[in-house]
Structures are given as C-alpha cells and as structure tokens.
Motif scaffolding. Structure first.
Motif, PDB file in Angstrom:
ATOM      1  N   MET A   1     -11.251 -13.668  16.979  1.00 16.49           N
ATOM      2  CA  MET A   1     -11.998 -13.468  15.746  1.00 16.49           C
ATOM      3  C   MET A   1     -12.502 -12.031  15.626  1.00 16.49           C
ATOM      4  N   THR A   2     -12.732 -11.389  16.771  1.00 18.93           N
ATOM      5  CA  THR A   2     -13.236 -10.018  16.715  1.00 18.93           C
ATOM      6  C   THR A   2     -12.198  -9.041  16.176  1.00 18.93           C
ATOM      7  N   ARG A   3     -10.909  -9.428  16.191  1.00 22.27           N
ATOM      8  CA  ARG A   3      -9.871  -8.575  15.606  1.00 22.27           C
ATOM      9  C   ARG A   3      -9.522  -9.007  14.190  1.00 22.27           C
ATOM     10  N   ILE A   4      -9.543 -10.304  13.934  1.00 20.70           N
ATOM     11  CA  ILE A   4      -9.162 -10.818  12.616  1.00 20.70           C
ATOM     12  C   ILE A   4     -10.212 -10.466  11.571  1.00 20.70           C
ATOM     13  N   PHE A   5     -11.484 -10.667  11.898  1.00 21.22           N
ATOM     14  CA  PHE A   5     -12.561 -10.453  10.934  1.00 21.22           C
ATOM     15  C   PHE A   5     -12.566  -9.023  10.377  1.00 21.22           C
ATOM     16  N   PRO A   6     -12.488  -7.986  11.218  1.00 25.35           N
ATOM     17  CA  PRO A   6     -12.503  -6.633  10.643  1.00 25.35           C
ATOM     18  C   PRO A   6     -11.284  -6.331   9.774  1.00 25.35           C
ATOM     19  N   MET A   7     -10.141  -6.930  10.110  1.00 28.64           N
ATOM     20  CA  MET A   7      -8.953  -6.692   9.274  1.00 28.64           C
ATOM     21  C   MET A   7      -9.139  -7.325   7.896  1.00 28.64           C
ATOM     22  N   LEU A   8      -9.629  -8.561   7.863  1.00 27.26           N
ATOM     23  CA  LEU A   8      -9.870  -9.224   6.580  1.00 27.26           C
ATOM     24  C   LEU A   8     -10.963  -8.506   5.794  1.00 27.26           C
ATOM     25  N   ALA A   9     -12.001  -8.092   6.486  1.00 26.77           N
ATOM     26  CA  ALA A   9     -13.087  -7.373   5.828  1.00 26.77           C
ATOM     27  C   ALA A   9     -12.589  -6.048   5.246  1.00 26.77           C
ATOM     28  N   SER A  10     -11.756  -5.342   5.981  1.00 21.58           N
ATOM     29  CA  SER A  10     -11.216  -4.071   5.491  1.00 21.58           C
ATOM     30  C   SER A  10     -10.364  -4.279   4.245  1.00 21.58           C
ATOM     31  N   PHE A  11      -9.573  -5.340   4.262  1.00 20.02           N
ATOM     32  CA  PHE A  11      -8.734  -5.619   3.087  1.00 20.02           C
ATOM     33  C   PHE A  11      -9.603  -5.936   1.867  1.00 20.02           C
ATOM     34  N   SER A  12     -10.663  -6.708   2.056  1.00 20.60           N
ATOM     35  CA  SER A  12     -11.510  -7.037   0.902  1.00 20.60           C
ATOM     36  C   SER A  12     -12.241  -5.796   0.392  1.00 20.60           C
ATOM     37  N   LEU A  13     -12.652  -4.910   1.295  1.00 17.39           N
ATOM     38  CA  LEU A  13     -13.289  -3.665   0.865  1.00 17.39           C
ATOM     39  C   LEU A  13     -12.306  -2.765   0.133  1.00 17.39           C
ATOM     40  N   MET A  14     -11.045  -2.779   0.592  1.00 16.77           N
ATOM     41  CA  MET A  14     -10.026  -2.009  -0.102  1.00 16.77           C
ATOM     42  C   MET A  14      -9.832  -2.542  -1.525  1.00 16.77           C
ATOM     43  N   LEU A  15      -9.790  -3.865  -1.674  1.00 14.25           N
ATOM     44  CA  LEU A  15      -9.672  -4.450  -3.013  1.00 14.25           C
ATOM     45  C   LEU A  15     -10.852  -4.051  -3.894  1.00 14.25           C
ATOM     46  N   MET A  16     -12.051  -4.085  -3.324  1.00 16.75           N
ATOM     47  CA  MET A  16     -13.221  -3.668  -4.103  1.00 16.75           C
ATOM     48  C   MET A  16     -13.123  -2.197  -4.494  1.00 16.75           C
ATOM     49  N   GLY A  17     -12.662  -1.362  -3.565  1.00 17.40           N
ATOM     50  CA  GLY A  17     -12.501   0.056  -3.867  1.00 17.40           C
ATOM     51  C   GLY A  17     -11.486   0.297  -4.976  1.00 17.40           C
ATOM     52  N   VAL A  18     -10.402  -0.459  -4.960  1.00 17.84           N
ATOM     53  CA  VAL A  18      -9.396  -0.345  -6.023  1.00 17.84           C
ATOM     54  C   VAL A  18     -10.001  -0.783  -7.348  1.00 17.84           C
ATOM     55  N   ALA A  19     -10.778  -1.863  -7.345  1.00 14.72           N
ATOM     56  CA  ALA A  19     -11.411  -2.336  -8.576  1.00 14.72           C
ATOM     57  C   ALA A  19     -12.371  -1.287  -9.135  1.00 14.72           C
TER      58      ALA A  19
END
Length: 194
Positions: A1-19
């Motif tokens: 989970m310590t590797r999966i969570f930051p990857m998912l979080a980074s992707f969601s932040l990237m989506l927010m940044g694109v928005a």
C-alpha cells in the motif's frame, strides 16, 4: 500500500492540475459563451474536473478502507495470539489520526466542484461570473490541501505498515515456538493409491 497509494494520489493530483489548467485556457465564457472553441474548452474542463473529483474521492476512500481493514486485522490477530496491546493501540491511533485528513480531502473536492457549478454561466443564474474567481482560488487551494491530505495519509500508512510488520514478526515467533510451522505440517499430503 505504501507504493500504490502515492501512485494513485499522484495521478489524481495530475488530473486536478489538468482541470485547473483547462479552466485557465477556456477564455471568457461570459463575453462570448456560445463560441465553439470556448465551449469545447469549457466542456473539457468540466469533464476532467468531474473525473478528478471522482478520482480524489476514490483515492481518499481507498485510504479509509485500508485503515478499516488493517485495524480490524490487527485486532483479530492480537486477540487470537494474545499479543501485547501496544501495537493494536498504535494501529487504532494511526487510523483515528488519518480519518480526518481523508474526509477533509473528500470534502475539499466537493466544495471545489460546487463552486465550479456556481460559476457556470450555462446555469442562466445571475452573477455567476462573481463565483469564477472564488472557484479558481478554491481549486488552487484545494489542490494544495488535497496534496497535503495525501501526504499525511501516506506517512500514516507507512507507520501502520511498520506496526503490521511487528505483529507478523511476533506471530511468526509464536508459531515457531509452538511448532505450528514445522515442515511436516506444510508438506502436501500424498495421493493414495486407492
């Protein structure tokens, strides 16, 4: 989970940044709201914004689910093997310390989305232009706040992972002392000739 969570979080932040970026390049929806190019950018902004909001809620929910599941696991293993309650208490403390951050991230994205809807001139409500600046400030501030909630959750997930590792080590030691993991027990049963 310590590797999966930051990857998912980074992707969601990237989506927010694109928005946020798409929101900045829309153009003036209030001067010429029916221009084709403006409508295309506005539609892209809305769609990416909705996707980002949903993904933020998903990631924060994964964090909640992780802590519910691991906290329950720690409780059951501690009770089953009669382990000292210190690790269970630590896991529970981490869960309780993380939940407010995760809920804050979810509420933040809801507020940003609601402000975006309030600023939409397509609603034909008066004074929607006034909400645009508030929506932009909330989107940028929300992006930073959600990134912080992810960081806090990730730190607590890493701490909780260490608690789980300590519990597993204690269980392994108890099982070895009781002879529960001897090779004879773990060997497959031969098929009978029968």
């Amino acid at each position: 989970m310590t590797r999966i969570f930051p990857m998912l979080a980074s992707f969601s932040l990237m989506l927010m940044g694109v928005a946020v970026t798409l929101g900045l390049v829309i153009g003036d929806l209030y001067a010429d709201p029916v221009a084709d190019e403006t409508l295309v950018w506005a539609t892209r902004h809305r769609l990416i914004g909705v996707a980002a909001a949903l993904f933020v809620v998903l990631v924060e929910s994964i964090g909640v689910t992780y802590f519910i599941g691991t906290s329950r696991w720690c409780k059951e293993v501690t009770e089953t093997y009669r382990l000292p309650p210190a690790d269970l208490a630590e896991s529970t403390r981490l869960k309780r310390r993380t939940f407010p951050w995760l809920v804050l991230g979810m509420l933040t994205v809801v507020v940003v989305s609601a402000l975006g809807a309030a600023s939409d001139p397509g609603t034909a409500r008066p004074h929607t232009q006034w909400w645009t600046e508030i929506h932009f400030a909330a989107a940028f501030g929300g992006l930073c706040l959600i990134a912080w909630t992810y960081y806090r959750a990730w730190l607590n997930i890493a701490d909780n992972q260490r608690v789980i590792e300590r519990i597993v080590a204690q269980v392994r030691q108890i099982r070895e002392e009781r002879g529960l993991d001897s090779p004879a027990i773990n060997e497959p049963i031969p098929a009978s000739a029968g």
